[in-house]
Motif scaffolding. Structure first.
Motif, PDB file in Angstrom:
ATOM      1  N   GLN A 286       0.818  -1.209   0.000  1.00  0.00           N
ATOM      2  CA  GLN A 286       0.000   0.000   0.000  1.00  0.00           C
ATOM      3  C   GLN A 286       0.849   1.255   0.000  1.00  0.00           C
ATOM      4  O   GLN A 286       0.428   2.283  -0.493  1.00  0.00           O
ATOM      5  CB  GLN A 286      -0.879   0.005   1.237  1.00  0.00           C
ATOM      6  CG  GLN A 286      -2.094  -0.872   1.089  1.00  0.00           C
ATOM      7  CD  GLN A 286      -3.050  -0.665   2.239  1.00  0.00           C
ATOM      8  OE1 GLN A 286      -2.679  -0.106   3.275  1.00  0.00           O
ATOM      9  NE2 GLN A 286      -4.265  -1.115   2.066  1.00  0.00           N
ATOM     10  N   SER A 287       2.050   1.154   0.562  1.00  0.00           N
ATOM     11  CA  SER A 287       2.839   2.369   0.664  1.00  0.00           C
ATOM     12  C   SER A 287       3.334   2.816  -0.712  1.00  0.00           C
ATOM     13  O   SER A 287       3.609   3.983  -0.927  1.00  0.00           O
ATOM     14  CB  SER A 287       3.986   2.191   1.640  1.00  0.00           C
ATOM     15  OG  SER A 287       5.020   1.478   1.072  1.00  0.00           O
ATOM     16  N   GLU A 289       1.405   2.679  -3.322  1.00  0.00           N
ATOM     17  CA  GLU A 289       0.245   3.413  -3.803  1.00  0.00           C
ATOM     18  C   GLU A 289       0.287   4.829  -3.229  1.00  0.00           C
ATOM     19  O   GLU A 289       0.032   5.810  -3.926  1.00  0.00           O
ATOM     20  CB  GLU A 289      -1.018   2.687  -3.344  1.00  0.00           C
ATOM     21  CG  GLU A 289      -2.257   3.128  -4.067  1.00  0.00           C
ATOM     22  CD  GLU A 289      -3.454   2.270  -3.662  1.00  0.00           C
ATOM     23  OE1 GLU A 289      -3.270   1.071  -3.375  1.00  0.00           O
ATOM     24  OE2 GLU A 289      -4.555   2.833  -3.624  1.00  0.00           O
ATOM     25  N   TYR A 290       0.670   4.903  -1.964  1.00  0.00           N
ATOM     26  CA  TYR A 290       0.850   6.194  -1.302  1.00  0.00           C
ATOM     27  C   TYR A 290       1.892   7.018  -2.054  1.00  0.00           C
ATOM     28  O   TYR A 290       1.689   8.202  -2.320  1.00  0.00           O
ATOM     29  CB  TYR A 290       1.289   5.940   0.146  1.00  0.00           C
ATOM     30  CG  TYR A 290       1.736   7.163   0.932  1.00  0.00           C
ATOM     31  CD1 TYR A 290       0.835   7.906   1.692  1.00  0.00           C
ATOM     32  CD2 TYR A 290       3.073   7.551   0.928  1.00  0.00           C
ATOM     33  CE1 TYR A 290       1.246   9.004   2.425  1.00  0.00           C
ATOM     34  CE2 TYR A 290       3.497   8.654   1.654  1.00  0.00           C
ATOM     35  CZ  TYR A 290       2.580   9.382   2.398  1.00  0.00           C
ATOM     36  OH  TYR A 290       3.007  10.462   3.117  1.00  0.00           O
ATOM     37  N   ALA A 291       2.983   6.362  -2.439  1.00  0.00           N
ATOM     38  CA  ALA A 291       4.056   7.068  -3.149  1.00  0.00           C
ATOM     39  C   ALA A 291       3.536   7.689  -4.439  1.00  0.00           C
ATOM     40  O   ALA A 291       3.825   8.847  -4.742  1.00  0.00           O
ATOM     41  CB  ALA A 291       5.205   6.116  -3.451  1.00  0.00           C
ATOM     42  N   VAL A 292       2.744   6.921  -5.190  1.00  0.00           N
ATOM     43  CA  VAL A 292       2.205   7.435  -6.455  1.00  0.00           C
ATOM     44  C   VAL A 292       1.305   8.646  -6.190  1.00  0.00           C
ATOM     45  O   VAL A 292       1.397   9.666  -6.864  1.00  0.00           O
ATOM     46  CB  VAL A 292       1.429   6.331  -7.203  1.00  0.00           C
ATOM     47  CG1 VAL A 292       0.664   6.912  -8.384  1.00  0.00           C
ATOM     48  CG2 VAL A 292       2.373   5.231  -7.659  1.00  0.00           C
ATOM     49  N   HIS A 293       0.448   8.513  -5.193  1.00  0.00           N
ATOM     50  CA  HIS A 293      -0.496   9.597  -4.938  1.00  0.00           C
ATOM     51  C   HIS A 293       0.182  10.859  -4.407  1.00  0.00           C
ATOM     52  O   HIS A 293      -0.269  11.962  -4.676  1.00  0.00           O
ATOM     53  CB  HIS A 293      -1.617   9.118  -4.013  1.00  0.00           C
ATOM     54  CG  HIS A 293      -2.632   8.308  -4.754  1.00  0.00           C
ATOM     55  ND1 HIS A 293      -3.747   8.861  -5.332  1.00  0.00           N
ATOM     56  CD2 HIS A 293      -2.637   6.999  -5.081  1.00  0.00           C
ATOM     57  CE1 HIS A 293      -4.425   7.922  -5.967  1.00  0.00           C
ATOM     58  NE2 HIS A 293      -3.778   6.767  -5.826  1.00  0.00           N
ATOM     59  N   GLN A 294       1.261  10.684  -3.648  1.00  0.00           N
ATOM     60  CA  GLN A 294       1.991  11.846  -3.156  1.00  0.00           C
ATOM     61  C   GLN A 294       2.781  12.523  -4.269  1.00  0.00           C
ATOM     62  O   GLN A 294       2.983  13.722  -4.265  1.00  0.00           O
ATOM     63  CB  GLN A 294       2.976  11.433  -2.055  1.00  0.00           C
ATOM     64  CG  GLN A 294       2.324  10.899  -0.814  1.00  0.00           C
ATOM     65  CD  GLN A 294       1.664  11.987  -0.007  1.00  0.00           C
ATOM     66  OE1 GLN A 294       2.247  13.022   0.252  1.00  0.00           O
ATOM     67  NE2 GLN A 294       0.413  11.765   0.361  1.00  0.00           N
ATOM     68  N   ALA A 295       3.243  11.731  -5.225  1.00  0.00           N
ATOM     69  CA  ALA A 295       4.118  12.269  -6.269  1.00  0.00           C
ATOM     70  C   ALA A 295       3.358  13.104  -7.288  1.00  0.00           C
ATOM     71  O   ALA A 295       3.927  13.963  -7.950  1.00  0.00           O
ATOM     72  CB  ALA A 295       4.856  11.132  -6.966  1.00  0.00           C
TER      73      ALA A 295
END
Lengths: 500, 237
Positions: A286-287, A289-295
């Motif tokens: 999941q992290s 996915e977090y990386a993509v959304h933060q980027a």
């Protein structure tokens, strides 16, 4: 690291202890103990370093990651070009959150007595440690000065290939969405020619001055995409990022990156294309996915590519929550090879006795006879060693490859060159490796590791070339499973949709 | 459910009489990682503590290995290090682990070794003062901690920072054996009052014993300050 806070022009600012203004007498404290800081005023008339701007724009980095001296970085802070933010925050419930990777699991935080900040319990994140330690006492740095500006006059797509009708439909859909905020799933069979489908959409985004990222889970794909993109977008600044990459084109407009490298970016991209969105490790972590959304920027367009979307994604596509477009046919226009199920008895018991199921042996000797290469997928590394030993005793040109294999690259290269006839492998080669004139077999297709999507990907290894579009796909099993039946149905469904 | 300190895989404690009675030690590593440690057992070199079973017979004379014999032939170094004992063979797995501890800065990993280190201390070094191998200030700042200090802290005995590193490391791991053995420059100095060292039995604590050169450099400083005997305890050998 220790910082002091001070007032200047009605604002609360901070400085590393070593660089504090001479008239400040406050005691130095770890960064997280500072009072809430104000964003410093931006002094537009003062010069700033374009190199630092390029390096830091759209990113969130620690001091250790910035190859610039501390006083230079701090000067840009005082001039309002960058801000210091907490690396590890505490959420409302009192638990720690890593601002780089989003980790909030208590067991993945630890502390040590820190020489830098002199605290006996300086907390750090163990989750994203491989990218350099983020601890509580040290801030992360963000650029907030002038935005990067690319010369978009030189952007032009130099590619005169043709898209198939199905590719064109997907390409047009993507082009029409550029500039929108939201998500789009491109569900394309293995061998559909996904990369070409992206060209026109990426061109439109680049021309509009957008920053674009193509993210993929695997380094091999980054390395494969870079030269292709450099060729078709010659006027664009392009950078490839993967673990250990040394390319120095900071501030590039088009970035090809492994999903992991996205942790370092923040609100950087207007368009993010996520390749193989279902692939390990993306779907399991999941992290990431977090990386993509933060980027991505808040109003960015997120395009997912997949041959085998997850159940969740398929469901939201069919309910109309996720816009999607399908490419049910390969670029060469021939149908996908449909797997055949072959019962092979209790193969585990046989392996224990040092024997292989006879129909598997027959398949191998047949491949060698007709001089066609083959993948033989097995469910575990233990099984791999046994099968390789047994086959090597009876046949030439057998090689086994698994994820931890130190000679993995060399062996795959040998297989590509045709020096190895049959490669026995675990699921690591289910994606990416494409060799013409290859058939595929799975031993123990009933095992849990062979999920529907794994089997569809495996079947997708055969018939990739237009000169040999009809490869053979065999699932040797000891009892058929739902995953096997679903995989077959999936492939037949795509062929039907493509009216083949 | 426990989570492996190294790979973060979930696992359950093994069930046996000791665990049922609450006597078992806490388990930090999953089965796969646990089995990757090679505990040094059986016959060892009486000085450096390396396992004799792991190298050819011809490099051994009676109870000492050839490397230690060479140290003991040298007038300057004879008897400087009484003995070294290490927990594990420095295999690929432990190399990865120690590099994550030191270079990635994962301080938490040391907590997986508390019981084992205490055990060896009790058996081999009872009553000794623990002295961590020091880092230079630059390296200490860069890393944020000194792994040897963390390991020494696990022993639950008096820890004295008796030695300082005055020469900044060119990474030891990048030096050749020859370079390490030459040791022309002095890299350590006594960091405390001589009284704290004089007549004491000391055990130096570090992460890895490789050639023994660095440890002997620190030992000689303590010897000169009047320490009775100096030995060393490391995680890996």
């Amino acid at each position: 690291m220790r910082f002091v806070s001070f007032f200047a022009d009605g604002k609360t600012l901070a400085a590393p202890d070593a660089l504090k203004p001479p008239d400040v007498s406050a005691a130095p404290v770890p960064f997280y103990k500072l009072p809430v800081l104000d964003p410093p005023d931006f002094f537009g008339h003062l010069p700033f370093s374009h190199e630092l701007q390029a390096f830091l724009s759209g990113k969130l980095l620690s001091f250790d990651e910035l190859p610039y001296p501390m006083d230079m970085i701090h000067e840009h802070y005082l001039h309002g070009c960058l801000t210091y933010v907490k690396g590890i925050a505490v959420d409302v419930g009192g638990s720690f959150v890593c601002k780089r990777c989003g980790n909030d699991k208590p067991r993945l935080f630890a502390s040590f007595s820190c020489f830098r900040c002199k605290e006996t319990e300086c907390v750090y994140c163990r989750k994203c440690l491989v990218m350099g330690r983020i601890s509580r006492c040290t801030p992360l740095v963000r650029w907030c000065g002038p935005q990067l500006d690319w010369r978009v006059d030189d952007v032009a797509l130099e590619w005169d290939g043709d898209l198939s009708a199905a590719q064109k439909k997907a390409s047009d859909q993507m082009v029409s969405r550029i500039g929108d905020e939201g998500e789009l799933l491109i569900w394309a069979v293995c061998g559909a020619g996904k990369t070409e489908v992206l060209f026109h959409g990426v061109e439109k985004a680049l021309k509009a001055g957008q920053r674009v990222c193509l993210a993929t889970p695997r380094t091999d794909v980054v390395l494969e995409l870079l030269p292709r993109l450099r060729k078709v977008f010659p006027g664009v600044t392009l950078a490839g990022l993967y673990g250990g990459s040394e390319e120095k084109s900071e501030g590039a407009q088009l970035i090809v990156s492994t999903t992991h490298q996205l942790y370092r970016f923040r609100e950087a991209f207007d368009l993010v294309v996520v390749d193989e969105v279902d692939a390990f490790p993306y779907s399991y972590d999941q992290s990431l996915e977090y990386a993509v959304h933060q980027a991505k920027k808040g109003n960015a367009l997120l395009v997912y590519l997949s041959a085998t979307p997850s159940r969740k994604m398929k469901k939201s596509a069919s309910l109309g929550h996720l816009a999607h477009v399908r490419i049910p046919v390969r670029f060469h226009g021939f149908p996908l090879p449909v797997p055949r199920f072959v019962w092979c008895g209790n193969w585990k018991k046989r392996l224990k006795k040092g024997r292989l199921p006879s129909n598997v042996v027959d398949w191998v000797s047949h491949q060698l006879e007709v001089k066609r290469q083959g993948f033989l997928f097995v469910p575990s590394v233990a099984a791999l060693h046994q099968v390789v030993a047994l086959l090597k005793a009876g046949f030439p040109g057998i090689e086994g490859v698994h994820a931890e294999d130190p000679e993995r690259k060399e062996k795959v290269m040998k297989f590509r060159k045709g020096e190895v006839s049959i490669v026995v492998t675990t699921t690591i080669l289910e994606r990416g490796v494409t060799v013409p004139f290859t058939d595929v077999a799975v031993l123990g297709a009933e095992e849990d590791i062979f999920t529907e999507s794994a089997l569809v990907q495996i079947a997708g290894r055969s018939g990739r070339s237009k000169d040999d579009p009809a490869g053979d796909v065999l699932f040797f099993h000891y009892g058929r499973t739902n995953a096997m039946v679903d995989a077959k149905r999936h492939i037949e469904g795509m062929n039907k949709e493509a009216e083949l | 459910m426990n989570y492996c300190l190294y790979c973060d895989k979930g696992f359950y404690d093994p069930v046996n009489w000791r665990s049922v009675l609450g006597l078992a030690d806490e388990v930090h590593f999953c089965e796969v990682c646990s089995s990757s440690f090679e505990r040094i057992q059986g016959e060892v070199c009486e000085i450096c503590g390396r396992s004799f079973s792991l190298f050819p017979e011809k490099y051994r004379q009676e109870n000492r290995c050839n490397d230690c014999l060479r140290w003991e032939e040298d007038d300057k170094w004879r008897g400087i290090l009484a003995k070294n004992r290490s927990l594990y063979v420095y295999n690929d797995f432990l190399k990865e682990l120690i590099s994550r501890l030191k270079y990635r800065g994962d301080a938490e990993l040391v907590n997986g070794f508390r019981q084992e280190l205490k055990g060896v201390y009790r058996q081999e070094f009872k009553g000794c003062v623990a002295v961590p191998m020091p880092l230079s200030r630059e390296r200490h700042y860069e890393r944020g901690f000194n792994q040897a200090q963390l390991l020494a802290g696990l022993l639950g005995v008096e820890v004295v920072h008796a030695v300082n590193r005055v020469l900044h490391e060119k990474k030891q791991s990048k030096k050749s054996r020859r370079e390490r053995l030459e040791m022309r420059e002095r890299i350590f100095m006594l960091g405390v009052d001589e009284e704290l060292v004089k007549g004491k039995s000391i055990v130096l604590v570090d992460d890895v014993y490789t050639t023994g050169a660095t440890i002997r450099q620190a030992a000689i400083v303590l010897k000169e300050a009047g320490a009775r005997s100096i030995a060393s305890l490391t995680l890996a050998r």
